[in-house]
Design a protein around this motif. Structure first.
Motif, PDB file in Angstrom:
ATOM      1  N   LEU A   1     -45.619 145.893 -97.126  1.00 55.72           N
ATOM      2  CA  LEU A   1     -45.309 144.715 -96.313  1.00 55.72           C
ATOM      3  C   LEU A   1     -46.583 143.939 -96.058  1.00 55.72           C
ATOM      4  N   THR A   2     -46.532 142.630 -96.329  1.00 54.79           N
ATOM      5  CA  THR A   2     -47.679 141.761 -96.040  1.00 54.79           C
ATOM      6  C   THR A   2     -47.212 140.588 -95.199  1.00 54.79           C
ATOM      7  N   ILE A   3     -48.068 140.209 -94.261  1.00 59.65           N
ATOM      8  CA  ILE A   3     -47.813 139.065 -93.392  1.00 59.65           C
ATOM      9  C   ILE A   3     -49.007 138.135 -93.522  1.00 59.65           C
ATOM     10  N   ASP A   4     -48.749 136.852 -93.791  1.00 55.54           N
ATOM     11  CA  ASP A   4     -49.829 135.915 -94.073  1.00 55.54           C
ATOM     12  C   ASP A   4     -50.512 135.355 -92.834  1.00 55.54           C
ATOM     13  N   GLY A   5     -49.832 135.259 -91.721  1.00 51.94           N
ATOM     14  CA  GLY A   5     -50.478 134.670 -90.559  1.00 51.94           C
ATOM     15  C   GLY A   5     -49.775 135.028 -89.263  1.00 51.94           C
ATOM     16  N   ILE A   6     -50.370 134.572 -88.163  1.00 57.39           N
ATOM     17  CA  ILE A   6     -49.820 134.885 -86.853  1.00 57.39           C
ATOM     18  C   ILE A   6     -48.500 134.154 -86.621  1.00 57.39           C
ATOM     19  N   GLY A   7     -48.359 132.967 -87.170  1.00 59.26           N
ATOM     20  CA  GLY A   7     -47.100 132.231 -87.024  1.00 59.26           C
ATOM     21  C   GLY A   7     -45.946 132.949 -87.693  1.00 59.26           C
ATOM     22  N   THR A   8     -46.204 133.477 -88.871  1.00 61.01           N
ATOM     23  CA  THR A   8     -45.188 134.250 -89.574  1.00 61.01           C
ATOM     24  C   THR A   8     -44.858 135.522 -88.801  1.00 61.01           C
ATOM     25  N   ALA A   9     -45.875 136.165 -88.236  1.00 55.26           N
ATOM     26  CA  ALA A   9     -45.640 137.387 -87.467  1.00 55.26           C
ATOM     27  C   ALA A   9     -44.816 137.087 -86.216  1.00 55.26           C
ATOM     28  N   ILE A  10     -45.092 135.977 -85.552  1.00 57.54           N
ATOM     29  CA  ILE A  10     -44.338 135.622 -84.340  1.00 57.54           C
ATOM     30  C   ILE A  10     -42.887 135.313 -84.680  1.00 57.54           C
ATOM     31  N   LEU A  11     -42.669 134.497 -85.713  1.00 57.83           N
ATOM     32  CA  LEU A  11     -41.289 134.184 -86.106  1.00 57.83           C
ATOM     33  C   LEU A  11     -40.560 135.424 -86.621  1.00 57.83           C
ATOM     34  N   GLY A  12     -41.235 136.241 -87.407  1.00 57.49           N
ATOM     35  CA  GLY A  12     -40.622 137.467 -87.904  1.00 57.49           C
ATOM     36  C   GLY A  12     -40.306 138.437 -86.778  1.00 57.49           C
ATOM     37  N   GLY A  13     -41.223 138.567 -85.827  1.00 55.38           N
ATOM     38  CA  GLY A  13     -40.974 139.429 -84.674  1.00 55.38           C
ATOM     39  C   GLY A  13     -39.812 138.938 -83.841  1.00 55.38           C
ATOM     40  N   LEU A  14     -39.699 137.622 -83.696  1.00 55.68           N
ATOM     41  CA  LEU A  14     -38.588 137.043 -82.935  1.00 55.68           C
ATOM     42  C   LEU A  14     -37.254 137.303 -83.637  1.00 55.68           C
ATOM     43  N   ILE A  15     -37.222 137.082 -84.938  1.00 56.20           N
ATOM     44  CA  ILE A  15     -35.989 137.311 -85.697  1.00 56.20           C
ATOM     45  C   ILE A  15     -35.601 138.790 -85.671  1.00 56.20           C
ATOM     46  N   LEU A  16     -36.593 139.668 -85.841  1.00 60.66           N
ATOM     47  CA  LEU A  16     -36.296 141.099 -85.818  1.00 60.66           C
ATOM     48  C   LEU A  16     -35.888 141.578 -84.423  1.00 60.66           C
ATOM     49  N   ALA A  17     -36.436 140.967 -83.379  1.00 59.77           N
ATOM     50  CA  ALA A  17     -36.016 141.330 -82.021  1.00 59.77           C
ATOM     51  C   ALA A  17     -34.565 140.931 -81.780  1.00 59.77           C
ATOM     52  N   VAL A  18     -34.189 139.746 -82.233  1.00 61.77           N
ATOM     53  CA  VAL A  18     -32.798 139.305 -82.090  1.00 61.77           C
ATOM     54  C   VAL A  18     -31.875 140.194 -82.919  1.00 61.77           C
ATOM     55  N   ALA A  19     -32.307 140.522 -84.136  1.00 60.99           N
ATOM     56  CA  ALA A  19     -31.492 141.402 -84.989  1.00 60.99           C
ATOM     57  C   ALA A  19     -31.363 142.793 -84.383  1.00 60.99           C
ATOM     58  N   GLY A  20     -32.437 143.296 -83.791  1.00 64.02           N
ATOM     59  CA  GLY A  20     -32.374 144.596 -83.125  1.00 64.02           C
ATOM     60  C   GLY A  20     -31.452 144.573 -81.921  1.00 64.02           C
ATOM     61  N   TRP A  21     -31.484 143.472 -81.181  1.00 69.18           N
ATOM     62  CA  TRP A  21     -30.592 143.341 -80.028  1.00 69.18           C
ATOM     63  C   TRP A  21     -29.138 143.297 -80.481  1.00 69.18           C
ATOM     64  N   VAL A  22     -28.852 142.534 -81.539  1.00 64.41           N
ATOM     65  CA  VAL A  22     -27.489 142.467 -82.076  1.00 64.41           C
ATOM     66  C   VAL A  22     -27.054 143.843 -82.565  1.00 64.41           C
ATOM     67  N   ALA A  23     -27.956 144.555 -83.222  1.00 64.22           N
ATOM     68  CA  ALA A  23     -27.630 145.910 -83.700  1.00 64.22           C
ATOM     69  C   ALA A  23     -27.336 146.838 -82.526  1.00 64.22           C
ATOM     70  N   ASP A  24     -28.110 146.737 -81.465  1.00 65.07           N
ATOM     71  CA  ASP A  24     -27.852 147.554 -80.279  1.00 65.07           C
ATOM     72  C   ASP A  24     -26.489 147.223 -79.671  1.00 65.07           C
ATOM     73  N   GLN A  25     -26.145 145.941 -79.618  1.00 64.84           N
ATOM     74  CA  GLN A  25     -24.860 145.541 -79.063  1.00 64.84           C
ATOM     75  C   GLN A  25     -23.702 146.041 -79.916  1.00 64.84           C
ATOM     76  N   LEU A  26     -23.863 145.985 -81.236  1.00 65.28           N
ATOM     77  CA  LEU A  26     -22.798 146.461 -82.126  1.00 65.28           C
ATOM     78  C   LEU A  26     -22.649 147.979 -82.084  1.00 65.28           C
ATOM     79  N   LEU A  27     -23.769 148.684 -81.965  1.00 65.76           N
ATOM     80  CA  LEU A  27     -23.730 150.144 -82.010  1.00 65.76           C
ATOM     81  C   LEU A  27     -23.355 150.765 -80.669  1.00 65.76           C
ATOM     82  N   ASP A  28     -23.430 150.023 -79.590  1.00 65.75           N
ATOM     83  CA  ASP A  28     -23.059 150.563 -78.274  1.00 65.75           C
ATOM     84  C   ASP A  28     -21.555 150.510 -78.025  1.00 65.75           C
ATOM     85  N   ARG A  29     -20.824 149.908 -78.905  1.00 63.57           N
ATOM     86  CA  ARG A  29     -19.365 149.798 -78.717  1.00 63.57           C
ATOM     87  C   ARG A  29     -18.655 151.015 -79.197  1.00 63.57           C
TER      88      ARG A  29
END
Length: 123
Positions: free
Chosen positions: A95-123
């Motif tokens: 895995l390579t990340i080119d810059g801090i902007g990419t890391a921030i956007l990627g972290g945000l997307i993965l946090a939302v995806a993790g939250w959605v996964a938690d919501q789906l798996l808690d049912r």
């Protein structure tokens, strides 16, 4: 344990979608077609490392940065997720990340995806 493994599979799918369809141009995965599960195993491996980093290092970072989180009304959590993604990239050569902007956007997307996964798996 089953919930964690299902969350890893869902995060692996998110990594796959982010890199295959070039959603984040600075986020790249070096695929390993000769691996045990082919190229999909690479995404599962990266998701597993991200899940372990998020489960082990994440709570410590969130606790240590609690004053900043409170001061920014939770927006500092985006920076923490970017740091966790950067730590994942540092732990694996796939895995390579080119810059801090990419890391921030990627972290945000993965946090939302993790939250959605938690919501789906808690049912």
């Amino acid at each position: 344990m089953i919930k964690f493994l299902l969350k890893v599979v869902l995060l692996g799918a998110v990594f796959f979608l982010l890199t295959k369809y070039d959603v984040l141009p600075g986020l790249d995965v070096v695929e390993n077609p000769d691996g045990p599960l082919g190229i999909y195993g690479t995404y599962l491996w990266i998701a597993l490392i991200f899940g372990v980093v998020n489960a082990v290092v994440g709570p410590v970072l969130r606790l240590l940065s609690l004053p900043f989180v409170l001061l920014t009304l939770g927006l500092f959590l985006i920076v923490i997720n970017a740091a966790l993604l950067g730590l994942t990239a540092a732990l694996t050569t796939r895995l390579t990340i080119d810059g801090i902007g990419t890391a921030i956007l990627g972290g945000l997307i993965l946090a939302v995806a993790g939250w959605v996964a938690d919501q789906l798996l808690d049912r």
